[in-house]
Scaffold this motif. Structure first.
Motif, PDB file in Angstrom:
ATOM      1  N   ARG A   5       0.832  -1.209   0.000  1.00  0.00           N
ATOM      2  CA  ARG A   5       0.000   0.000   0.000  1.00  0.00           C
ATOM      3  C   ARG A   5       0.868   1.262   0.000  1.00  0.00           C
ATOM      4  O   ARG A   5       0.601   2.217  -0.720  1.00  0.00           O
ATOM      5  N   GLU A   6       1.921   1.245   0.809  1.00  0.00           N
ATOM      6  CA  GLU A   6       2.819   2.401   0.884  1.00  0.00           C
ATOM      7  C   GLU A   6       3.471   2.678  -0.472  1.00  0.00           C
ATOM      8  O   GLU A   6       3.528   3.826  -0.916  1.00  0.00           O
ATOM      9  N   THR A  12       1.444   6.492  -7.010  1.00  0.00           N
ATOM     10  CA  THR A  12       0.322   7.319  -7.472  1.00  0.00           C
ATOM     11  C   THR A  12       0.611   8.792  -7.253  1.00  0.00           C
ATOM     12  O   THR A  12       0.344   9.622  -8.126  1.00  0.00           O
ATOM     13  N   GLU A  13       1.170   9.119  -6.114  1.00  0.00           N
ATOM     14  CA  GLU A  13       1.515  10.507  -5.821  1.00  0.00           C
ATOM     15  C   GLU A  13       2.568  11.024  -6.805  1.00  0.00           C
ATOM     16  O   GLU A  13       2.473  12.151  -7.306  1.00  0.00           O
ATOM     17  N   ALA A  14       3.553  10.210  -7.126  1.00  0.00           N
ATOM     18  CA  ALA A  14       4.585  10.613  -8.084  1.00  0.00           C
ATOM     19  C   ALA A  14       3.992  10.792  -9.475  1.00  0.00           C
ATOM     20  O   ALA A  14       4.310  11.756 -10.182  1.00  0.00           O
ATOM     21  N   THR A  77       0.181  -7.225  -2.523  1.00  0.00           N
ATOM     22  CA  THR A  77      -0.443  -6.572  -3.671  1.00  0.00           C
ATOM     23  C   THR A  77      -1.409  -5.477  -3.212  1.00  0.00           C
ATOM     24  O   THR A  77      -2.234  -5.703  -2.330  1.00  0.00           O
ATOM     25  N   ALA A  78      -1.273  -4.309  -3.837  1.00  0.00           N
ATOM     26  CA  ALA A  78      -2.183  -3.187  -3.588  1.00  0.00           C
ATOM     27  C   ALA A  78      -3.018  -2.964  -4.847  1.00  0.00           C
ATOM     28  O   ALA A  78      -2.524  -3.120  -5.964  1.00  0.00           O
ATOM     29  N   ILE A  79      -4.275  -2.610  -4.641  1.00  0.00           N
ATOM     30  CA  ILE A  79      -5.214  -2.399  -5.744  1.00  0.00           C
ATOM     31  C   ILE A  79      -5.900  -1.063  -5.535  1.00  0.00           C
ATOM     32  O   ILE A  79      -6.399  -0.773  -4.447  1.00  0.00           O
ATOM     33  N   ASP A 119      10.402  -6.514  -1.790  1.00  0.00           N
ATOM     34  CA  ASP A 119      11.575  -5.748  -1.357  1.00  0.00           C
ATOM     35  C   ASP A 119      11.405  -4.252  -1.601  1.00  0.00           C
ATOM     36  O   ASP A 119      12.343  -3.566  -2.016  1.00  0.00           O
ATOM     37  N   GLY A 120      10.187  -3.751  -1.391  1.00  0.00           N
ATOM     38  CA  GLY A 120       9.937  -2.316  -1.468  1.00  0.00           C
ATOM     39  C   GLY A 120       9.797  -1.742  -2.864  1.00  0.00           C
ATOM     40  O   GLY A 120       9.746  -0.524  -3.021  1.00  0.00           O
ATOM     41  N   GLN A 121       9.714  -2.604  -3.897  1.00  0.00           N
ATOM     42  CA  GLN A 121       9.548  -2.117  -5.265  1.00  0.00           C
ATOM     43  C   GLN A 121       8.486  -2.939  -5.995  1.00  0.00           C
ATOM     44  O   GLN A 121       8.284  -4.120  -5.709  1.00  0.00           O
TER      45      GLN A 121
END
Length: 146
Positions: A5-6, A12-14, A77-79, A119-121
């Motif tokens: 999610r992070e 999305t912000e970028a 997974t984020a949706i 791993d954060g990506q």
């Protein structure tokens, strides 16, 4: 809130933000060997190719904002589902590589994207939106006989 999610929120912000570091920030969200699946370009492999595709979208609608309707996270997974809105003031790149000039028209598209994070990506990214709706809102579809 988990790591997926992070990372999705950062991405999305970028994508909808402003500034000179947009390309770098988007690239940092993706693994070097990431895979993206899009409605107009199909499979895109590798961070550099994915960033190029996303920047073409951003260039077509540089003032884009994202209005979230639903945010989910399951495991890694984020949706996101929601509406991308903005004005077409940049060229629209077609799957053939051809470009169409800006129409100056406003668009509001419902879409959904998913990001699987390790791993954060982002290692796998899937984007869904109705291409015909997009082209229709831009006035780029031929009039159909009644």
């Amino acid at each position: 809130m988990g790591n997926a999610r992070e990372v999705m929120d950062q991405f999305t912000e970028a994508l909808t933000g402003t500034g000179d570091s947009k390309a770098r920030t988007i690239a940092e969200c993706f693994a070097s060997d990431a895979l993206a699946v899009t409605p107009d370009q199909g499979e895109i492999r590798g961070r550099e190719n994915i960033v190029e595709y996303l920047l073409e979208l951003v260039e077509a609608v540089p003032d884009a904002t994202f209005e979230s309707e639903y945010k989910h996270e399951a495991g890694n997974t984020a949706i996101d589902e929601g509406f991308l809105s903005g004005t077409n003031t940049g060229p629209v790149v077609l799957p053939s590589g051809e470009t169409l000039p800006a129409t100056g028209k406003e668009v509001r598209l419902r879409g959904c994207d998913t990001a699987t994070v390790e791993d954060g990506q982002i290692v796998s990214y899937r984007l869904y939106f109705d291409q015909m709706d997009f082209l229709g809102q831009l006035g780029l579809l031929p009039d159909l006989p009644s």
